[in-house]
Design a protein around this motif. Structure first.
Motif, mmCIF file in Angstrom:
data_model
loop_
_atom_site.group_PDB
_atom_site.id
_atom_site.type_symbol
_atom_site.label_atom_id
_atom_site.label_comp_id
_atom_site.label_asym_id
_atom_site.label_seq_id
_atom_site.Cartn_x
_atom_site.Cartn_y
_atom_site.Cartn_z
ATOM 1 N N SER A 139 -23.609 -32.739 18.526
ATOM 2 C CA SER A 139 -22.661 -31.685 18.152
ATOM 3 C C SER A 139 -22.580 -31.583 16.631
ATOM 4 C CB SER A 139 -21.269 -31.981 18.720
ATOM 5 O OG SER A 139 -21.309 -31.989 20.131
ATOM 6 N N ILE A 140 -22.421 -30.345 16.145
ATOM 7 C CA ILE A 140 -22.371 -30.121 14.704
ATOM 8 C C ILE A 140 -21.321 -29.057 14.392
ATOM 9 C CG2 ILE A 140 -24.166 -28.342 14.733
ATOM 10 C CD1 ILE A 140 -25.127 -29.439 12.029
ATOM 11 N N ALA A 141 -20.669 -29.212 13.254
ATOM 12 C CA ALA A 141 -19.703 -28.216 12.774
ATOM 13 C C ALA A 141 -19.969 -27.981 11.299
ATOM 14 C CB ALA A 141 -18.275 -28.696 12.995
ATOM 15 N N LEU A 142 -19.908 -26.717 10.862
ATOM 16 C CA LEU A 142 -20.109 -26.354 9.462
ATOM 17 C C LEU A 142 -18.774 -25.969 8.843
ATOM 18 C CD1 LEU A 142 -23.316 -24.126 9.667
ATOM 19 C CD2 LEU A 142 -23.166 -26.594 9.342
ATOM 20 N N THR A 143 -18.564 -26.361 7.595
ATOM 21 C CA THR A 143 -17.310 -26.025 6.921
ATOM 22 C C THR A 143 -17.310 -24.585 6.405
ATOM 23 O OG1 THR A 143 -18.157 -26.916 4.835
ATOM 24 C CG2 THR A 143 -16.901 -28.407 6.249
ATOM 25 N N SER A 144 -18.494 -23.970 6.258
ATOM 26 C CA SER A 144 -18.593 -22.569 5.852
ATOM 27 C C SER A 144 -19.716 -21.913 6.651
ATOM 28 C CB SER A 144 -18.860 -22.439 4.350
ATOM 29 O OG SER A 144 -20.049 -23.110 3.990
ATOM 30 N N ASN A 145 -19.572 -20.630 6.900
ATOM 31 C CA ASN A 145 -20.557 -19.909 7.697
ATOM 32 C C ASN A 145 -21.773 -19.520 6.861
ATOM 33 O OD1 ASN A 145 -18.987 -19.919 10.077
ATOM 34 N ND2 ASN A 145 -17.840 -18.134 9.372
ATOM 35 N N PRO A 146 -22.953 -19.524 7.475
ATOM 36 C CA PRO A 146 -24.147 -19.097 6.743
ATOM 37 C C PRO A 146 -24.140 -17.590 6.516
ATOM 38 C CG PRO A 146 -24.687 -19.529 9.033
ATOM 39 C CD PRO A 146 -23.268 -19.960 8.843
ATOM 40 N N SER A 147 -24.984 -17.144 5.599
ATOM 41 C CA SER A 147 -25.152 -15.715 5.359
ATOM 42 C C SER A 147 -25.615 -15.037 6.638
ATOM 43 C CB SER A 147 -26.182 -15.496 4.251
ATOM 44 O OG SER A 147 -26.626 -14.162 4.222
ATOM 45 N N THR A 148 -25.121 -13.825 6.881
ATOM 46 C CA THR A 148 -25.527 -13.107 8.090
ATOM 47 C C THR A 148 -27.019 -12.799 8.099
ATOM 48 O OG1 THR A 148 -24.914 -11.018 7.012
ATOM 49 C CG2 THR A 148 -23.257 -12.052 8.434
#
Length: 199
Positions: A139-148
């Motif tokens: 499982s992984i979680a990112l603190t900020s979303n990648p560029s669309t």
């Protein structure tokens, strides 16, 4: 364009897709139905000597992180062809494994898949190596979303075991960040002791 063959390649089957959109009511549009009918249209292209771009036979191999491991999914644009695959690097034949549904991987594998129609190979097939590293399938979680523009298949692109292409940043395996730092939290589900790491 340098040759008429190239013109035909760029025009067909795009022209049939334009006709499909122009002649069909919105509620009747069905991409899978169109793809099945396009198979028969390619027979007409071939008979007429038209150099049409045929991507119906191309396969897409995807590795999905489940939280407990990796599942492999293989897709074709057409439902008429049968897909056969191997996990040892051998060239697939109609005697290889018939793909019916996503299947799990339990070790590093070199997966090759090929579409067959009436027992004959169609299309170029696909090959992917999947590495079950320590984070693969977790499982992984990112603190900020990648560029669309480079959102790929989402966070799991980092833990699906597939290595991104070095020259194609639109291969679905890259995540890109613009103005935000990249920070990820991996949940291994248990305590691990790491001595070395590599990138």
């Amino acid at each position: 364009m340098p040759t008429y063959d190239k013109v035909e390649y760029m025009v067909y089957p795009r022209a049939t897709a334009l006709a499909e959109v122009g002649w069909s009511k919105l509620e009747n549009m069905d991409s899978e139905s169109y793809a099945r009918r396009l198979w028969h249209q390619f027979k007409r292209f071939n008979f007429a000597g038209i150099n049409a771009a045929n991507h119906l036979d191309e396969l897409a191999l995807m590795a999905h992180a489940t939280g407990n491991g990796i599942n492999i999914e293989i897709k074709a644009l057409s439902n008429d062809a049968k897909i056969y695959y191997t996990t040892n690097g051998d060239i697939p034949t109609p005697k290889s494994n018939l793909y019916l549904e996503p299947f799990p991987l339990f070790k590093n594998e070199s997966i090759r898949a090929q579409a067959f129609l009436n027992g004959e190979k169609v299309g170029r097939g696909t090959t992917s190596s999947v590495a079950l590293h320590k984070a693969a399938g977790k499982s992984i979680a990112l603190t900020s979303n990648p560029s669309t523009l480079y959102a790929s298949s989402g966070n799991t692109a980092l833990i699906n075991g597939l290595r991104a292409s070095g020259n194609n940043f639109n291969d679905g395996e890259w995540l890109g960040f613009n103005g935000d730092d990249f920070e990820a939290v991996l949940d291994f589900g248990e305590v691990w002791c790491f001595i070395t790491r590599s990138y």
